[in-house]
Design a protein around this motif. Structure first.
Motif, PDB file in Angstrom:
ATOM      1  N   MET A   1      99.650 -21.247  -1.188  1.00  0.00           N
ATOM      2  CA  MET A   1      99.916 -20.937   0.200  1.00  0.00           C
ATOM      3  C   MET A   1      98.601 -20.986   0.975  1.00  0.00           C
ATOM      4  SD  MET A   1     101.748 -17.541   1.754  1.00  0.00           S
ATOM      5  CE  MET A   1     103.353 -18.227   2.028  1.00  0.00           C
ATOM      6  N   THR A   2      98.624 -21.671   2.102  1.00  0.00           N
ATOM      7  CA  THR A   2      97.431 -21.792   2.930  1.00  0.00           C
ATOM      8  C   THR A   2      97.500 -20.812   4.104  1.00  0.00           C
ATOM      9  OG1 THR A   2      98.373 -23.438   4.423  1.00  0.00           O
ATOM     10  CG2 THR A   2      97.322 -24.264   2.389  1.00  0.00           C
ATOM     11  N   LYS A   3      96.375 -20.670   4.796  1.00  0.00           N
ATOM     12  CA  LYS A   3      96.363 -19.819   5.987  1.00  0.00           C
ATOM     13  C   LYS A   3      97.274 -20.394   7.063  1.00  0.00           C
ATOM     14  CE  LYS A   3      91.803 -18.066   4.978  1.00  0.00           C
ATOM     15  NZ  LYS A   3      90.380 -18.065   5.334  1.00  0.00           N
ATOM     16  N   GLN A   4      97.357 -21.721   7.131  1.00  0.00           N
ATOM     17  CA  GLN A   4      98.262 -22.345   8.103  1.00  0.00           C
ATOM     18  C   GLN A   4      99.715 -22.032   7.746  1.00  0.00           C
ATOM     19  OE1 GLN A   4      97.467 -23.629  11.016  1.00  0.00           O
ATOM     20  NE2 GLN A   4      99.635 -23.797  11.415  1.00  0.00           N
ATOM     21  N   ASP A   5     100.043 -22.002   6.455  1.00  0.00           N
ATOM     22  CA  ASP A   5     101.396 -21.612   6.027  1.00  0.00           C
ATOM     23  C   ASP A   5     101.706 -20.193   6.491  1.00  0.00           C
ATOM     24  OD1 ASP A   5     101.783 -24.042   4.669  1.00  0.00           O
ATOM     25  OD2 ASP A   5     101.068 -23.213   2.763  1.00  0.00           O
ATOM     26  N   ILE A   6     100.735 -19.314   6.368  1.00  0.00           N
ATOM     27  CA  ILE A   6     100.915 -17.924   6.773  1.00  0.00           C
ATOM     28  C   ILE A   6     101.143 -17.847   8.282  1.00  0.00           C
ATOM     29  CG2 ILE A   6      99.745 -15.687   7.019  1.00  0.00           C
ATOM     30  CD1 ILE A   6      98.495 -16.341   4.211  1.00  0.00           C
ATOM     31  N   ARG A   7     100.330 -18.561   9.055  1.00  0.00           N
ATOM     32  CA  ARG A   7     100.520 -18.561  10.509  1.00  0.00           C
ATOM     33  C   ARG A   7     101.907 -19.080  10.881  1.00  0.00           C
ATOM     34  NH1 ARG A   7      95.287 -20.655   9.987  1.00  0.00           N
ATOM     35  NH2 ARG A   7      93.706 -19.143  10.560  1.00  0.00           N
ATOM     36  N   SER A   8     102.330 -20.129  10.204  1.00  0.00           N
ATOM     37  CA  SER A   8     103.663 -20.692  10.449  1.00  0.00           C
ATOM     38  C   SER A   8     104.758 -19.688  10.106  1.00  0.00           C
ATOM     39  CB  SER A   8     103.827 -21.974   9.630  1.00  0.00           C
ATOM     40  OG  SER A   8     105.103 -22.513   9.806  1.00  0.00           O
ATOM     41  N   ASP A   9     104.613 -19.012   8.967  1.00  0.00           N
ATOM     42  CA  ASP A   9     105.579 -17.986   8.572  1.00  0.00           C
ATOM     43  C   ASP A   9     105.622 -16.856   9.600  1.00  0.00           C
ATOM     44  OD1 ASP A   9     106.164 -19.383   6.263  1.00  0.00           O
ATOM     45  OD2 ASP A   9     105.078 -18.012   4.930  1.00  0.00           O
ATOM     46  N   LEU A  10     104.455 -16.434  10.083  1.00  0.00           N
ATOM     47  CA  LEU A  10     104.410 -15.358  11.078  1.00  0.00           C
ATOM     48  C   LEU A  10     105.121 -15.772  12.360  1.00  0.00           C
ATOM     49  CD1 LEU A  10     100.778 -14.024  10.550  1.00  0.00           C
ATOM     50  CD2 LEU A  10     102.917 -12.859   9.946  1.00  0.00           C
ATOM     51  N   HIS A  11     104.973 -17.031  12.753  1.00  0.00           N
ATOM     52  CA  HIS A  11     105.682 -17.517  13.943  1.00  0.00           C
ATOM     53  C   HIS A  11     107.195 -17.509  13.716  1.00  0.00           C
ATOM     54  CE1 HIS A  11     102.283 -18.513  16.479  1.00  0.00           C
ATOM     55  NE2 HIS A  11     101.697 -19.073  15.436  1.00  0.00           N
ATOM     56  N   GLU A  12     107.621 -17.903  12.520  1.00  0.00           N
ATOM     57  CA  GLU A  12     109.056 -17.866  12.201  1.00  0.00           C
ATOM     58  C   GLU A  12     109.582 -16.440  12.201  1.00  0.00           C
ATOM     59  OE1 GLU A  12     110.902 -20.058   9.009  1.00  0.00           O
ATOM     60  OE2 GLU A  12     109.163 -21.409   8.993  1.00  0.00           O
ATOM     61  N   ILE A  13     108.821 -15.520  11.642  1.00  0.00           N
ATOM     62  CA  ILE A  13     109.228 -14.115  11.605  1.00  0.00           C
ATOM     63  C   ILE A  13     109.348 -13.581  13.024  1.00  0.00           C
ATOM     64  CG2 ILE A  13     108.438 -11.789  10.974  1.00  0.00           C
ATOM     65  CD1 ILE A  13     107.285 -13.159   8.373  1.00  0.00           C
ATOM     66  N   ARG A  14     108.381 -13.891  13.859  1.00  0.00           N
ATOM     67  CA  ARG A  14     108.427 -13.452  15.259  1.00  0.00           C
ATOM     68  C   ARG A  14     109.645 -14.032  15.971  1.00  0.00           C
ATOM     69  NH1 ARG A  14     103.661 -13.947  19.750  1.00  0.00           N
ATOM     70  NH2 ARG A  14     104.602 -12.452  21.159  1.00  0.00           N
ATOM     71  N   TYR A  15     109.897 -15.312  15.747  1.00  0.00           N
ATOM     72  CA  TYR A  15     111.058 -15.966  16.362  1.00  0.00           C
ATOM     73  C   TYR A  15     112.348 -15.284  15.915  1.00  0.00           C
ATOM     74  CZ  TYR A  15     114.008 -19.663  18.212  1.00  0.00           C
ATOM     75  OH  TYR A  15     114.958 -20.363  18.925  1.00  0.00           O
ATOM     76  N   TYR A  16     112.431 -14.965  14.633  1.00  0.00           N
ATOM     77  CA  TYR A  16     113.620 -14.268  14.127  1.00  0.00           C
ATOM     78  C   TYR A  16     113.819 -12.947  14.861  1.00  0.00           C
ATOM     79  CZ  TYR A  16     116.674 -11.422  11.282  1.00  0.00           C
ATOM     80  OH  TYR A  16     117.691 -10.601  10.880  1.00  0.00           O
ATOM     81  N   TYR A  17     112.771 -12.138  14.936  1.00  0.00           N
ATOM     82  CA  TYR A  17     112.908 -10.839  15.585  1.00  0.00           C
ATOM     83  C   TYR A  17     113.199 -10.966  17.075  1.00  0.00           C
ATOM     84  CZ  TYR A  17     111.790  -8.096  11.479  1.00  0.00           C
ATOM     85  OH  TYR A  17     111.842  -7.500  10.245  1.00  0.00           O
TER      86      TYR A  17
ATOM     87  N   LEU B   1      96.699 -11.314   4.435  1.00  0.00           N
ATOM     88  CA  LEU B   1      97.911 -11.885   3.851  1.00  0.00           C
ATOM     89  C   LEU B   1      97.571 -13.031   2.897  1.00  0.00           C
ATOM     90  CD1 LEU B   1     100.180 -11.791   7.015  1.00  0.00           C
ATOM     91  CD2 LEU B   1     100.469 -10.411   4.937  1.00  0.00           C
ATOM     92  N   PHE B   2      96.591 -13.839   3.271  1.00  0.00           N
ATOM     93  CA  PHE B   2      96.158 -14.933   2.403  1.00  0.00           C
ATOM     94  C   PHE B   2      95.660 -14.377   1.064  1.00  0.00           C
ATOM     95  CE2 PHE B   2      92.820 -17.864   0.896  1.00  0.00           C
ATOM     96  CZ  PHE B   2      93.603 -18.991   0.698  1.00  0.00           C
ATOM     97  N   ALA B   3      94.816 -13.368   1.116  1.00  0.00           N
ATOM     98  CA  ALA B   3      94.296 -12.756  -0.113  1.00  0.00           C
ATOM     99  C   ALA B   3      95.424 -12.123  -0.920  1.00  0.00           C
ATOM    100  CB  ALA B   3      93.230 -11.712   0.227  1.00  0.00           C
ATOM    101  N   TYR B   4      96.342 -11.439  -0.249  1.00  0.00           N
ATOM    102  CA  TYR B   4      97.461 -10.785  -0.929  1.00  0.00           C
ATOM    103  C   TYR B   4      98.307 -11.815  -1.680  1.00  0.00           C
ATOM    104  CZ  TYR B   4     101.670  -8.056  -1.746  1.00  0.00           C
ATOM    105  OH  TYR B   4     102.742  -7.436  -2.343  1.00  0.00           O
ATOM    106  N   PHE B   5      98.707 -12.876  -0.975  1.00  0.00           N
ATOM    107  CA  PHE B   5      99.574 -13.874  -1.604  1.00  0.00           C
ATOM    108  C   PHE B   5      98.831 -14.688  -2.657  1.00  0.00           C
ATOM    109  CE2 PHE B   5     102.102 -13.411   2.455  1.00  0.00           C
ATOM    110  CZ  PHE B   5     103.143 -12.707   1.846  1.00  0.00           C
ATOM    111  N   THR B   6      97.539 -14.923  -2.475  1.00  0.00           N
ATOM    112  CA  THR B   6      96.737 -15.617  -3.486  1.00  0.00           C
ATOM    113  C   THR B   6      96.682 -14.788  -4.764  1.00  0.00           C
ATOM    114  OG1 THR B   6      95.421 -16.739  -1.799  1.00  0.00           O
ATOM    115  CG2 THR B   6      94.464 -16.573  -4.005  1.00  0.00           C
ATOM    116  N   ASN B   7      96.442 -13.484  -4.626  1.00  0.00           N
ATOM    117  CA  ASN B   7      96.420 -12.603  -5.805  1.00  0.00           C
ATOM    118  C   ASN B   7      97.786 -12.544  -6.471  1.00  0.00           C
ATOM    119  OD1 ASN B   7      93.706 -11.997  -5.547  1.00  0.00           O
ATOM    120  ND2 ASN B   7      94.074 -10.174  -4.313  1.00  0.00           N
ATOM    121  N   LEU B   8      98.826 -12.523  -5.682  1.00  0.00           N
ATOM    122  CA  LEU B   8     100.185 -12.497  -6.226  1.00  0.00           C
ATOM    123  C   LEU B   8     100.466 -13.763  -7.032  1.00  0.00           C
ATOM    124  CD1 LEU B   8     102.534 -10.475  -6.028  1.00  0.00           C
ATOM    125  CD2 LEU B   8     103.413 -11.817  -4.129  1.00  0.00           C
TER     126      LEU B   8
END
Length: 111
Positions: free
Chosen positions: A1-17, A92-99
């Motif tokens: 997962m890249t930082k750009q993936d995280i930004r994209s996911d955050l935009h999707e989450i915001r759109y959902y809410y 989030l990048f560090a969290y998901f990388t460790n996961l």
């Protein structure tokens, strides 16, 4: 997962809410969006975040505030909110990388 993936996911989450009511209605009559899986994954990640990053996630991505409106409401500069948002992405990048590393280690143990 890249930082750009995280930004994209955050935009999707915001759109959902932002359109949560419509998605919930559609989930009953059609099928639930896969964004719910992302929301759950990010909720687990943010539960372990420093409190300022937790607050930022909630205010920006679940309550649909802009960085400017959040800065004004909280008495911060918009620049500070941008810095916090960058820290959130880094966290989030560090969290998901460790996961991912833990998952690979578990897979290697079971092979």
């Amino acid at each position: 997962m890249t930082k750009q993936d995280i930004r994209s996911d955050l935009h999707e989450i915001r759109y959902y809410y932002t359109h949560r009511e419509m998605f919930e209605k559609a989930g009953v009559t059609v099928i639930q969006s896969n964004v719910l899986d992302k929301i759950e994954r990010y909720a687990q990640a943010i539960a372990h975040a420093p409190i300022r990053l937790y607050m930022l996630y909630v205010k920006l991505y679940t309550e649909n505030n802009t960085q400017l409106s959040l800065a004004e409401n909280m008495g911060y500069s918009e620049g500070y909110i941008k810095i916090l948002n960058k820290q959130l992405v880094e966290y989030l990048f560090a969290y998901f990388t460790n996961l991912e590393k833990e998952d690979k280690a578990d897979d290697a143990e079971h092979s």
